[in-house]
Write an enzyme that holds these catalytic residues in place. Structure first.
Site, PDB file in Angstrom:
ATOM      1  N   THR A 124       7.670  -2.664  -8.187  1.00 45.92           N
ATOM      2  CA  THR A 124       6.632  -2.097  -7.327  1.00 45.92           C
ATOM      3  C   THR A 124       5.927  -0.910  -7.982  1.00 45.92           C
ATOM      4  OG1 THR A 124       6.354  -0.832  -5.281  1.00 45.92           O
ATOM      5  CG2 THR A 124       8.544  -0.836  -6.201  1.00 45.92           C
ATOM      6  N   ASP A 125       4.689  -0.670  -7.570  1.00 43.64           N
ATOM      7  CA  ASP A 125       3.964   0.517  -8.060  1.00 43.64           C
ATOM      8  C   ASP A 125       4.626   1.817  -7.601  1.00 43.64           C
ATOM      9  OD1 ASP A 125       3.239   0.403  -5.338  1.00 43.64           O
ATOM     10  OD2 ASP A 125       1.082   0.331  -5.708  1.00 43.64           O
ATOM     11  N   GLU A 126       5.464   1.726  -6.560  1.00 40.44           N
ATOM     12  CA  GLU A 126       6.063   2.955  -6.006  1.00 40.44           C
ATOM     13  C   GLU A 126       7.004   3.642  -6.985  1.00 40.44           C
ATOM     14  OE1 GLU A 126       7.350   3.004  -1.988  1.00 40.44           O
ATOM     15  OE2 GLU A 126       5.750   1.687  -1.317  1.00 40.44           O
ATOM     16  N   TYR A 150      13.946   4.103  -1.283  1.00 37.83           N
ATOM     17  CA  TYR A 150      13.540   2.739  -1.663  1.00 37.83           C
ATOM     18  C   TYR A 150      13.020   2.716  -3.098  1.00 37.83           C
ATOM     19  CZ  TYR A 150      10.295  -1.138  -2.380  1.00 37.83           C
ATOM     20  OH  TYR A 150       9.618  -2.199  -2.940  1.00 37.83           O
ATOM     21  N   LYS A 154      14.432   0.919  -6.582  1.00 37.01           N
ATOM     22  CA  LYS A 154      13.663  -0.062  -7.379  1.00 37.01           C
ATOM     23  C   LYS A 154      13.530   0.435  -8.827  1.00 37.01           C
ATOM     24  CE  LYS A 154      11.864  -3.396  -6.161  1.00 37.01           C
ATOM     25  NZ  LYS A 154      12.368  -4.793  -6.072  1.00 37.01           N
TER      26      LYS A 154
HETATM   27  P1  NAD Z   1      11.061  -8.729   2.423  1.00 34.53           P
HETATM   28  O1  NAD Z   1      11.809  -7.574   2.981  1.00 34.53           O
HETATM   29  O2  NAD Z   1      10.041  -9.395   3.254  1.00 34.53           O
HETATM   30  O3  NAD Z   1      12.082  -9.862   1.948  1.00 34.53           O
HETATM   31  C1  NAD Z   1      13.267  -9.567   1.265  1.00 34.53           C
HETATM   32  C2  NAD Z   1      14.104 -10.840   1.231  1.00 34.53           C
HETATM   33  O4  NAD Z   1      15.289 -10.563   0.466  1.00 34.53           O
HETATM   34  C3  NAD Z   1      14.570 -11.303   2.619  1.00 34.53           C
HETATM   35  O5  NAD Z   1      14.436 -12.704   2.727  1.00 34.53           O
HETATM   36  C4  NAD Z   1      16.049 -10.904   2.664  1.00 34.53           C
HETATM   37  O6  NAD Z   1      16.838 -11.747   3.486  1.00 34.53           O
HETATM   38  C5  NAD Z   1      16.426 -11.025   1.198  1.00 34.53           C
HETATM   39  N1  NAD Z   1      17.579 -10.174   0.831  1.00 34.53           N
HETATM   40  C6  NAD Z   1      17.746  -8.866   1.143  1.00 34.53           C
HETATM   41  N2  NAD Z   1      18.934  -8.430   0.639  1.00 34.53           N
HETATM   42  C7  NAD Z   1      19.491  -9.489  -0.011  1.00 34.53           C
HETATM   43  C8  NAD Z   1      20.691  -9.659  -0.756  1.00 34.53           C
HETATM   44  N3  NAD Z   1      21.562  -8.661  -0.918  1.00 34.53           N
HETATM   45  N4  NAD Z   1      20.948 -10.868  -1.308  1.00 34.53           N
HETATM   46  C9  NAD Z   1      20.068 -11.904  -1.127  1.00 34.53           C
HETATM   47  N5  NAD Z   1      18.924 -11.796  -0.417  1.00 34.53           N
HETATM   48  C10 NAD Z   1      18.635 -10.601   0.122  1.00 34.53           C
HETATM   49  O7  NAD Z   1      10.427  -8.197   1.052  1.00 34.53           O
HETATM   50  P2  NAD Z   1       9.014  -8.544   0.388  1.00 34.53           P
HETATM   51  O8  NAD Z   1       7.985  -7.655   0.960  1.00 34.53           O
HETATM   52  O9  NAD Z   1       8.842 -10.005   0.374  1.00 34.53           O
HETATM   53  O10 NAD Z   1       9.306  -8.027  -1.096  1.00 34.53           O
HETATM   54  C11 NAD Z   1       9.898  -8.885  -2.053  1.00 34.53           C
HETATM   55  C12 NAD Z   1      10.067  -8.126  -3.343  1.00 34.53           C
HETATM   56  O11 NAD Z   1       8.809  -7.672  -3.820  1.00 34.53           O
HETATM   57  C13 NAD Z   1      10.945  -6.877  -3.243  1.00 34.53           C
HETATM   58  O12 NAD Z   1      11.718  -6.792  -4.415  1.00 34.53           O
HETATM   59  C14 NAD Z   1       9.956  -5.732  -3.176  1.00 34.53           C
HETATM   60  O13 NAD Z   1      10.506  -4.555  -3.699  1.00 34.53           O
HETATM   61  C15 NAD Z   1       8.849  -6.267  -4.055  1.00 34.53           C
HETATM   62  N6  NAD Z   1       7.488  -5.764  -3.760  1.00 34.53           N
HETATM   63  C16 NAD Z   1       6.998  -5.846  -2.489  1.00 34.53           C
HETATM   64  C17 NAD Z   1       5.700  -5.426  -2.233  1.00 34.53           C
HETATM   65  C18 NAD Z   1       5.098  -5.497  -0.847  1.00 34.53           C
HETATM   66  O14 NAD Z   1       3.983  -5.018  -0.644  1.00 34.53           O
HETATM   67  N7  NAD Z   1       5.762  -6.095   0.132  1.00 34.53           N
HETATM   68  C19 NAD Z   1       4.907  -4.917  -3.284  1.00 34.53           C
HETATM   69  C20 NAD Z   1       5.463  -4.848  -4.572  1.00 34.53           C
HETATM   70  C21 NAD Z   1       6.752  -5.292  -4.796  1.00 34.53           C
HETATM   71  O1  DAU Z   2       3.257  -0.310  -2.896  1.00 35.59           O
HETATM   72  C1  DAU Z   2       4.134  -1.392  -2.839  1.00 35.59           C
HETATM   73  C2  DAU Z   2       5.074  -1.203  -1.677  1.00 35.59           C
HETATM   74  O2  DAU Z   2       4.305  -1.417  -0.490  1.00 35.59           O
HETATM   75  C3  DAU Z   2       6.271  -2.128  -1.708  1.00 35.59           C
HETATM   76  O3  DAU Z   2       7.061  -1.834  -2.840  1.00 35.59           O
HETATM   77  C4  DAU Z   2       7.116  -1.977  -0.442  1.00 35.59           C
HETATM   78  O4  DAU Z   2       8.156  -2.923  -0.430  1.00 35.59           O
HETATM   79  C5  DAU Z   2       6.229  -2.198   0.768  1.00 35.59           C
HETATM   80  O5  DAU Z   2       6.955  -1.953   1.949  1.00 35.59           O
HETATM   81  C6  DAU Z   2       5.011  -1.284   0.721  1.00 35.59           C
HETATM   82  O6  DAU Z   2       5.386   0.098   0.925  1.00 35.59           O
HETATM   83  P1  DAU Z   2       4.500   1.098   1.805  1.00 35.59           P
HETATM   84  O7  DAU Z   2       5.345   2.185   2.279  1.00 35.59           O
HETATM   85  O8  DAU Z   2       3.248   1.458   1.085  1.00 35.59           O
HETATM   86  O9  DAU Z   2       4.088   0.073   2.989  1.00 35.59           O
HETATM   87  P2  DAU Z   2       4.027   0.253   4.581  1.00 35.59           P
HETATM   88  O10 DAU Z   2       3.384  -0.982   5.112  1.00 35.59           O
HETATM   89  O11 DAU Z   2       5.312   0.682   5.159  1.00 35.59           O
HETATM   90  O12 DAU Z   2       2.983   1.459   4.731  1.00 35.59           O
HETATM   91  C7  DAU Z   2       1.672   1.397   4.194  1.00 35.59           C
HETATM   92  C8  DAU Z   2       0.995   2.729   4.489  1.00 35.59           C
HETATM   93  O13 DAU Z   2       0.771   2.824   5.894  1.00 35.59           O
HETATM   94  C9  DAU Z   2       1.823   3.933   4.119  1.00 35.59           C
HETATM   95  O14 DAU Z   2       0.972   4.971   3.650  1.00 35.59           O
HETATM   96  C10 DAU Z   2       2.479   4.363   5.433  1.00 35.59           C
HETATM   97  C11 DAU Z   2       1.441   3.960   6.452  1.00 35.59           C
HETATM   98  N1  DAU Z   2       1.951   3.560   7.780  1.00 35.59           N
HETATM   99  C12 DAU Z   2       2.914   2.598   7.826  1.00 35.59           C
HETATM  100  C13 DAU Z   2       3.420   2.173   9.050  1.00 35.59           C
HETATM  101  C14 DAU Z   2       4.509   1.124   9.113  1.00 35.59           C
HETATM  102  C15 DAU Z   2       1.429   4.121   8.941  1.00 35.59           C
HETATM  103  O15 DAU Z   2       0.523   4.972   8.879  1.00 35.59           O
HETATM  104  N2  DAU Z   2       1.921   3.687  10.149  1.00 35.59           N
HETATM  105  C16 DAU Z   2       2.916   2.759  10.242  1.00 35.59           C
HETATM  106  O16 DAU Z   2       3.343   2.439  11.384  1.00 35.59           O
END
Ligand code: NAD
Ligand code: DAU
Length: 337
Positions: A124-126, A150, A154
């Site tokens: 992730t970019d985070e 988190y 990562k």
């Molecule tokens: P998500 O939370 O929707 O899904 C996570 C999945 O992993 C779920 O199906 C869960 O059951 C499974 N899981 C959790 N713990 C586990 C374990 N110990 N063993 C096996 N399975 C397990 O997450 P997402 O948003 O789909 O993100 C997927 C990946 O992409 C993550 O690694 C996250 O860090 C990365 N990522 C997400 C975003 C985003 O915007 N959502 C952006 C960049 C990177």
């Molecule tokens: O940048 C990549 C990341 O994006 C991934 O690595 C993470 O897995 C994913 O959860 C996401 O993280 P963020 O914290 O950026 O996403 P979230 O949707 O939780 O929040 C997006 C932005 O919105 C953040 O600045 C917080 C804000 N927010 C979020 C929620 C849930 C609000 O203002 N209100 C809210 O209720």
């Protein structure tokens, strides 16, 4: 034909990735997922009978299970993670267990089984921390300065992947992507939460002043980037993926209000997230050049599709909100989740 282990395939991005692989590629897919609160077997019910697909319920930190699976695997794509920043602030432990320990178990079992690779780790970019308004976007050579439990977990996993490449010569590739949105996203994240709150007539809680900036990418673009890195990435390389779409949270919420024709007074400014990163932005030139990849779906198109998906799939999110999505598993397997 390659056998590929996709971990976390029942989550948001994993679901979209597994569907893409089965639709457009000829890999055999093993999906290893623990079915935590974020994993939903129902997401993949349409591919369950595909002879190239197999689901295994289990945890990536279970070395015995993972080593058995690795015996029949060529490549790995590791999506499995605890993914929500707010949850990590409440309790970091599950993030360390899955994101750190789990990744190391996958690397160890991959090495011991002599898998050919690649081992693609989805990050992730985070991990880069936070930018101010004037900073240039993150490049792959930025320092890792994670700010939440988190992102720290990562970043730790990324470093373990790097160490496995350097120490053991494992064919590891890392992708780091910005904020995804699209179908099947669990309704705790900003965009699905706001869409559903609008539909249910609830207020829209925006943290702080709403001026935090995220770079938004449609989930299918991310999945295509991961696939490109799997097929064309160089071992030991890191590829930033992003949507070239920086928006404030307020701008995102205003887009949702406009698409759903809801009034602005649904917005409620609430207490800020502790340690809230101000801005993320990704320089994606490296991936564009080396992987011939770029995001294709602009924010307006992606948001129209996303809003439409949540309108058309009310049953999906209503079951999640009422905790009933577990019943799909229980009916299917005849045992409790
Ligand atoms: P998500 O939370 O929707 O899904 C996570 C999945 O992993 C779920 O199906 C869960 O059951 C499974 N899981 C959790 N713990 C586990 C374990 N110990 N063993 C096996 N399975 C397990 O997450 P997402 O948003 O789909 O993100 C997927 C990946 O992409 C993550 O690694 C996250 O860090 C990365 N990522 C997400 C975003 C985003 O915007 N959502 C952006 C960049 C990177
Ligand atoms: O940048 C990549 C990341 O994006 C991934 O690595 C993470 O897995 C994913 O959860 C996401 O993280 P963020 O914290 O950026 O996403 P979230 O949707 O939780 O929040 C997006 C932005 O919105 C953040 O600045 C917080 C804000 N927010 C979020 C929620 C849930 C609000 O203002 N209100 C809210 O209720």
């Amino acid at each position: 034909m390659k056998n590929i282990l996709v971990t976390g395939g029942c989550g948001f991005i994993g679901t979209n990735f597994v569907r893409l692989l089965l639709r457009e590629q000829d890999y055999n897919v093993i999906n290893l997922d623990a079915l935590t609160y974020a994993g939903n077997l129902e997401n993949l019910k349409e591919v369950e009978d595909n002879p190239r697909y197999r689901f295994v319920r289990g945890r990536i930190e279970d070395a015995e299970l993972v080593s058995t699976i690795m015996k029949e695997v060529d490549a790995v794509v590791n999506f499995a993670a605890e993914s929500h920043v707010d949850r990590s602030i409440k309790s970091a432990r599950p993030f360390i267990v899955t994101n750190v320990l789990g990744t190391q178990v996958l690397l160890d079992c991959f090495r011991k089984a002599g898998c050919k690779g690649p081992f693609l780790h989805v990050s992730t970019d985070e991990v880069y921390g936070s930018l101010s308004e004037d900073d240039p976007p993150f490049t792959e050579s930025n320092h890792l300065l994670p700010n939440s439990p988190y992102s720290a977990s990562k970043a730790s996993a990324d470093l373990l992947c790097r160490a496995a490449w350097k120490t053991f010569g494992l064919p590891v590739v890392i992708t780091r992507c910005s904020n995804n949105y699209g179908p099947f996203q669990f309704p705790e994240k900003l965009i699905p939460l706001m869409i559903i709150n609008c539909l249910e007539g609830r207020s829209l809680p925006i943290y702080g002043d709403g001026q935090n900036i995220r770079d938004w990418i449609y989930v299918e673009d991310h999945c295509r980037g991961v696939l490109a890195a799997l097929e064309k990435g160089t071992s030991g390389s890191i590829y930033n993926l992003g949507g070239n779409c920086e928006l404030t949270n307020l701008e995102v919420v205003e887009t949702i209000l406009r698409l759903l024709k809801r009034p602005r007074d649904l917005i409620e400014f609430v207490t800020d997230r502790p340690g809230h990163d101000r801005r993320y932005a990704m320089d994606i030139h490296h991936a564009q050049k080396e992987l011939s990849w770029k995001p294709e779906i602009d924010f307006e198109t992606g948001m129209e599709r996303t809003v439409r998906w949540y309108l058309d799939n009310r049953k999906w999110w209503k079951r999640i909100l009422s905790g009933q999505y577990r019943s799909y598993y229980e009916e299917h397997y005849g045992k409790e989740l």
